[in-house]
Motif scaffolding. Structure first.
Motif, short mmCIF file in Angstrom:
data_model
loop_
_atom_site.label_atom_id
_atom_site.label_comp_id
_atom_site.label_asym_id
_atom_site.label_seq_id
_atom_site.Cartn_x
_atom_site.Cartn_y
_atom_site.Cartn_z
N GLN A 279 -6.30 39.37 -37.51
CA GLN A 279 -6.12 38.65 -36.26
C GLN A 279 -6.64 37.23 -36.41
O GLN A 279 -7.77 37.00 -36.88
N SER A 281 -7.50 33.92 -34.26
CA SER A 281 -7.73 33.44 -32.90
C SER A 281 -7.88 31.93 -32.89
O SER A 281 -8.42 31.34 -33.83
N GLN A 325 -0.38 31.39 -31.62
CA GLN A 325 -0.50 32.48 -30.66
C GLN A 325 0.17 33.76 -31.16
O GLN A 325 -0.21 34.86 -30.76
N ASP A 328 -2.29 36.42 -32.82
CA ASP A 328 -3.38 36.99 -32.01
C ASP A 328 -2.76 37.98 -31.04
O ASP A 328 -1.96 37.61 -30.18
N SER A 329 -3.15 39.25 -31.15
CA SER A 329 -2.47 40.29 -30.37
C SER A 329 -2.67 40.14 -28.87
O SER A 329 -1.75 40.41 -28.09
N ASP A 330 -3.87 39.71 -28.41
CA ASP A 330 -4.07 39.61 -26.97
C ASP A 330 -3.73 38.23 -26.41
O ASP A 330 -3.62 38.05 -25.21
N LYS A 331 -3.56 37.24 -27.29
CA LYS A 331 -3.14 35.89 -26.89
C LYS A 331 -4.07 35.27 -25.84
O LYS A 331 -3.65 34.49 -24.99
N MET A 332 -5.36 35.61 -25.91
CA MET A 332 -6.35 35.03 -25.02
C MET A 332 -7.14 33.97 -25.79
O MET A 332 -7.79 34.27 -26.79
N TYR A 366 -4.35 32.60 -21.08
CA TYR A 366 -3.38 33.50 -21.69
C TYR A 366 -2.22 32.70 -22.27
O TYR A 366 -1.42 32.11 -21.53
#
Length: 560
Positions: A279, A281, A325, A328-332, A366
């Motif tokens: 991941q 970020s 983006q 990154d799996s949650d895109k936060m 997000y």
């Protein structure tokens, strides 16, 4: 635009003597030029060589790799590196990549010119080659045995060795240099870790030349002996003692080199780490200092155009963020500002932008669209101030990256700093970056506006590793700087070029970190199961809609 990758090396002959009591201490600065629609060439520094002390004929080992397009201009300058005064220009040469790659032997020699365009002393030689795809690395351990002493009866030689490869034009190109071992005729050098691509461009049978030198403080090193081999020969010669020969072919013994260990291992690729669940970020930091200009004025770098035209901050966020983006799996994404006042409070050098307009909310936005919305909303509550300080933003990003990145849970962070001016805490920033080099973190700095960003080159480790105020060196280069003014996003494809150039060094930086921690890619994750068909008809999702109602349609195109 399709591109091939090329590599080139720089050397010089006959440079002028810029120091009073010794020869120059030269290094090369390489700049890449792009022609804009007005016909003007804009140049951007892409790297620096190492500094070679006290010589008029430097042969730099720094390898430059870049994309070759049909007619980009490459601009190279040579400076004299001086620890007391400002760098003195020894001359410059400019040429097109097309001329270089079409020259016989892909080698050109250019007369140096001074700043006024008149001929200066010395020439620059540039040698290029197309890069072969090769991810292998070579670990090589060598020792000298009974080397011939070059320092007379009152001392012993200070040996180091170099590795050169035979070029297509039958000339030798130095590609590696070991450390110096003082006062030892049977030295055991530290294991050398080299890229096979840099060593022999992936050809294991390509001739290599190993030379042992006696280091001299005046830069006039004496050759103690040499031998010819290949990477294949080194791999097959483990434990073997190889005789050194002297260039003058005299018959006196020159000692031997012994290959204690040689191995080639395949370096995992970024794609393999991603397939195993890595991941990546992104943290975004935005400059809210007063030098950006009043946001209400159309000339401000922070001006929000009602017509939808993006300012430079918005363009950079979109061009770079929409690529990162996807990893990154949650895109936060945490979003911070620095150098501004919130509702009249004292200046803050690291404040969460998302909480400016949503008190008590999350520090994260997000997706890229969320970053852009948080940035626009913050402009109504943040007053521009100053000065420009990076340290608090860096320390915040370091705290986030300090969570364990393990074999099972592989994570890496990228800090994107968008700034319009010269930073005012340079030494503290360097100290933080040296500490951050041990963390799973890369720092990308985009300079917006037309300020003088020449000092930013100090942060990019292309010319050598950063060294903090305690003289501790960074373990790896983690910084990439790109000036936004180089790119005119009104021209097709320039947004992609901005993103590509900005993130060009991240894969190597990431791989070096995981290699240093002995973290290998995890097995590829199985594909997600296919979704089951709905049991009853449902209304179609609106174009561009995403989870949580966020939209990821691109913002309006930039126009002039």
């Amino acid at each position: 635009m399709s591109a091939s990758k090329i590599e080139f090396y720089v050397s010089c002959k006959g440079l002028k003597k810029a120091d009073v009591l010794s020869k120059s201490d030269p290094f090369a600065v390489v700049k890449l030029g792009h022609t804009n629609k007005d016909g003007k060439v804009n140049y951007t520094e892409i790297g620096r060589t190492e500094t070679i002390g006290n010589t008029s004929d430097p042969k730099f080992t720094k390898q430059f790799i870049l994309d070759f397009f049909f007619n980009e201009i490459q601009y190279v300058k040579i400076y004299d590196s001086d620890q007391v005064s400002d760098d003195d220009s020894l001359g410059k040469a400019d040429f097109t990549l097309g001329a270089l790659m079409s020259a016989p032997g892909r080698s050109i020699t250019e007369a140096l010119k001074d700043r006024s365009g008149r001929l200066a002393k010395g020439v620059m030689i540039i040698r290029a080659e197309e890069v072969a795809s090769c991810a292998d690395r070579c670990k090589l351990s060598l020792r000298g045995i009974k080397l011939k002493n070059k320092d007379g009866i009152f001392g012993k030689s200070d040996p180091f060795f170099t590795v050169s490869r035979l070029r297509e034009d039958e000339k030798w190109q130095q590609v590696h240099k070991s450390e110096v071992i003082m006062n030892d005729l049977s030295p055991a050098w530290q294991p050398q870790d080299m890229s096979v691509q840099a060593l022999c461009n992936g050809d294991y049978l390509r001739p290599l030349q190993l030379e042992v030198w006696d280091w001299d403080r005046d830069g006039d090193h004496d050759c103690m002996g040499r031998l010819k081999t290949s990477l294949q020969g080194l791999l097959e010669g483990q434990g073997r003692e190889m005789d050194l020969e002297h260039p003058k072919k005299d018959k006196k013994g020159k000692g031997q080199l012994k290959v204690d260990h040689a191995e080639v291992h395949r370096q995992p690729t970024l794609l393999e780490y991603l397939a195993g669940g890595l991941q990546i970020s992104m943290t975004c930091a935005i400059d809210f200092t007063g030098s950006n200009g009043s946001p209400s004025h159309p000339q401000s770098l922070h001006y929000l155009d009602p017509s939808g035209r993006l300012n430079q901050y918005q363009q950079a966020i979109w061009s770079i963020g929409h690529i990162l983006q996807d990893y990154d799996s949650d895109k936060m994404f945490p979003v911070y500002g620095f150098g501004g006042r919130i509702n009249g409070q004292p200046v803050s050098h690291c404040f969460p932008i998302c909480r400016v307009s949503h008190a008590g909310g999350s520090e994260e936005a997000y997706g890229v669209q969320g970053i852009l919305e948080a940035y626009s909303a913050a402009m109504t509550s943040v007053q521009l101030a100053g000065p420009t300080l990076f340290t608090e933003v860096l320390e915040t990003a370091m705290a986030r990256a300090n969570r364990p990145s393990t074999q099972a849970d592989q994570r890496y962070d990228v800090l994107l700093i968008l700034t319009d001016g010269i930073i005012n805490d340079m030494q503290q920033t360097i100290d933080s970056l040296v500490a951050a080099s041990n963390l799973p973190l890369s720092v990308v700095i985009v300079g917006v506006g037309q300020a003088d960003f020449s000092d930013m080159s100090r942060l990019d480790g292309d010319g050598g590793m950063l060294e903090d105020s305690a003289r501790t060196k960074a373990t790896r280069d983690i910084v990439q700087f790109v000036p936004f003014s180089k790119y005119n996003l009104a021209e097709g494809g320039m947004g992609a070029r901005l993103a590509a150039d900005t993130m060009a060094e991240i894969p190597d930086q990431l791989l070096k970190f995981f290699r240093s921690k002995a973290i290998t890619p995890n097995p590829p994750r199985p594909a997600a199961p296919l979704p089951q068909p709905p049991r009853s008809p449902t209304a179609p999702r609106a174009h561009g809609a995403a989870a949580g109602g966020a939209s990821f349609d691109p913002p309006p195109p930039y126009t002039r």
